[in-house]
Design a protein around this motif. Structure first.
Motif, short mmCIF file in Angstrom:
data_model
loop_
_atom_site.label_atom_id
_atom_site.label_comp_id
_atom_site.label_asym_id
_atom_site.label_seq_id
_atom_site.Cartn_x
_atom_site.Cartn_y
_atom_site.Cartn_z
N GLU A 106 0.82 -1.22 0.00
CA GLU A 106 0.00 0.00 0.00
C GLU A 106 0.85 1.27 0.00
O GLU A 106 0.37 2.33 -0.39
N VAL A 107 2.09 1.17 0.45
CA VAL A 107 2.97 2.34 0.47
C VAL A 107 3.38 2.67 -0.96
O VAL A 107 3.90 1.82 -1.69
N GLU A 108 3.16 3.92 -1.35
CA GLU A 108 3.50 4.36 -2.71
C GLU A 108 4.81 5.13 -2.76
O GLU A 108 5.56 5.03 -3.74
N VAL A 109 5.07 5.94 -1.75
CA VAL A 109 6.27 6.80 -1.70
C VAL A 109 7.09 6.45 -0.48
O VAL A 109 6.54 6.29 0.62
N ILE A 110 8.39 6.37 -0.68
CA ILE A 110 9.32 6.19 0.43
C ILE A 110 10.12 7.47 0.61
O ILE A 110 10.69 8.00 -0.35
N TYR A 111 10.13 7.98 1.83
CA TYR A 111 10.99 9.12 2.18
C TYR A 111 12.23 8.59 2.88
O TYR A 111 12.12 7.84 3.85
N ILE A 112 13.41 8.98 2.38
CA ILE A 112 14.68 8.45 2.89
C ILE A 112 15.51 9.56 3.52
O ILE A 112 16.11 10.38 2.82
N PRO A 113 15.58 9.61 4.86
CA PRO A 113 16.42 10.57 5.56
C PRO A 113 17.64 9.92 6.23
O PRO A 113 18.08 10.34 7.30
N LEU A 114 18.15 8.86 5.61
CA LEU A 114 19.28 8.12 6.17
C LEU A 114 20.57 8.92 6.04
O LEU A 114 20.64 9.92 5.30
N PRO A 115 21.66 8.48 6.71
CA PRO A 115 22.97 9.10 6.48
C PRO A 115 23.34 9.10 5.00
O PRO A 115 22.93 8.19 4.25
N ASN A 116 24.11 10.09 4.58
CA ASN A 116 24.40 10.31 3.17
C ASN A 116 24.95 9.07 2.46
O ASN A 116 24.62 8.82 1.30
N ASP A 117 25.79 8.31 3.14
CA ASP A 117 26.44 7.18 2.48
C ASP A 117 25.49 6.00 2.24
O ASP A 117 25.84 5.05 1.54
N LEU A 118 24.28 6.05 2.80
CA LEU A 118 23.31 4.97 2.62
C LEU A 118 22.24 5.31 1.58
O LEU A 118 21.39 4.46 1.27
N GLY A 138 29.88 10.74 4.66
CA GLY A 138 29.58 11.92 3.86
C GLY A 138 29.32 13.14 4.69
O GLY A 138 28.52 14.01 4.30
N GLY A 139 29.98 13.23 5.84
CA GLY A 139 29.78 14.37 6.72
C GLY A 139 30.56 15.59 6.28
O GLY A 139 31.24 15.60 5.26
N GLY A 140 30.47 16.64 7.08
CA GLY A 140 31.16 17.88 6.79
C GLY A 140 30.22 18.99 6.37
O GLY A 140 29.11 18.75 5.88
N ALA A 141 30.67 20.21 6.57
CA ALA A 141 29.83 21.38 6.29
C ALA A 141 29.53 21.55 4.81
O ALA A 141 28.45 22.03 4.45
#
Length: 336
Positions: A65-77, A171-174
């Motif tokens: 039933e899920v149509e959209v996935i929002y991904i707020p994971l760390p940059n490298d993932l 992928g950290g850093g300013a």
């Protein structure tokens, strides 16, 4: 039209405090599921009023039933889970920066196109109407010929130990965390390719990530840019366009949501000064924009091109600070 059903892949703070409330405010979207790695997700789902809670990301992707996935994971993932979500038939809104090099981004976009799913990088600031107004002012000729773009985005990161933004391997850093906004805005407002750039950084002594970076950019049409970003300065999120007859400054360019969505544009010429106020709910507008693209199969080519240019420029900036050299984009090759 039925609301687009969203699933949240991670219990990251930005999801809990920004995206999930925005989905609830949106007219064409609803959040029905959230996933995390472990049982803590159940308490969070209950607190946020989300019907379904999954103890693994794969379970969320298997929810038909899920149509959209929002991904707020760390940059490298991002790459791994964007591709997995696409192959599960899910449309994807991925937090910025979507990728850490051009090759990864291109693979992500290619897979999404092959799987016929929508994909967008989550630069929410761009949906505030103040930026369109800035472009109108520039195009009107009021400030004359544009010569310079100046942008600053910074905040003082207090609790740095264990923060993923202080982890180079993730992928950290300013540059990647806040500098990306200024680079994106430069493209959004001026729309010109970068010819060359030169950046310096201040690195954290323990983690080696850039806690501050400062640079000069030359665009192909001769306009120059001055960009700074930092985890080590007071909060600023602004840009200014300098022309031959005047200036346009946007004080709350990237986080107007922290001021109830209020945008402020200051226009100065030799004889006049005025302030224009505009309002906008950037996270809600982002959710509605993407949900509408999902429902109508709207083209997101412009968004993809912004992402391509952004990651290319950011990676060149990273090379400049690593080598202490000017980078000419025509000669630049990403070796990642």
């Amino acid at each position: 039209m039925n609301k687009v059903k969203w699933g949240i892949l991670s219990t990251a703070n930005i999801a809990q405090t920004q995206l999930i409330p925005a989905i609830k405010r949106a007219e064409n979207a609803e959040v029905i599921a959230i996933a995390s790695r472990g049982p803590k997700v159940h308490a969070i789902a209950e607190k946020l009023g989300i019907e379904r809670a999954y103890e693994s990301y794969d379970e969320l992707l298997n929810d038909h039933e899920v149509e959209v996935i929002y991904i707020p994971l760390p940059n490298d993932l991002h790459k791994e889970w964007v591709i997995k979500a696409a192959k599960a038939g899910k449309h994807i809104l991925c937090e910025k920066p979507a990728a850490l090099n051009e090759a990864d981004l291109e693979e992500m976009i290619t897979v999404c196109n092959e799987e016929n799913v929508q994909f967008m990088e989550a630069f929410m600031y761009q949906f505030h109407p103040q930026h369109m107004r800035v472009k109108e002012i520039i195009n009107s000729g009021e400030i004359g010929e544009v010569k310079l773009f100046k942008s600053s985005h910074s905040f003082y990161l207090t609790d740095r130990k264990g923060d993923i933004r202080m982890n180079a391997e993730k992928g950290g850093g300013a540059i990647w965390d806040v500098g990306c906004y200024s680079v994106h805005a430069m493209q959004l407002i001026l729309g010109n390719d970068v010819k060359s750039l030169s950046f310096k950084r201040i690195a954290d002594s323990k983690t080696t990530v850039d806690i501050s970076a400062f640079g000069i950019v030359e665009l192909e049409n001769g306009i120059h840019g001055m960009i700074d970003c930092s985890f080590d300065m007071t909060e600023r999120n602004e840009y200014e366009i300098v022309g031959t007859k005047g200036t346009v400054k946007v004080k709350n360019a990237f986080r107007p949501d922290r001021l109830s969505g209020n945008g402020q544009i200051t226009i100065n010429t030799l004889t006049t000064e005025r302030i224009e106020q505009t309002g906008g709910d950037i996270y809600k507008q982002e959710v509605e924009y993407f949900s509408d693209a999902v429902r109508t199969n709207g083209a997101l080519t412009v968004q993809h091109n912004y992402s391509r240019k952004n990651v290319g420029i950011l990676h060149a900036i990273q090379q400049s600070v690593d080598t202490n050299q000017q980078i000419v984009l025509a000669d630049y090759v990403c070796n990642d």
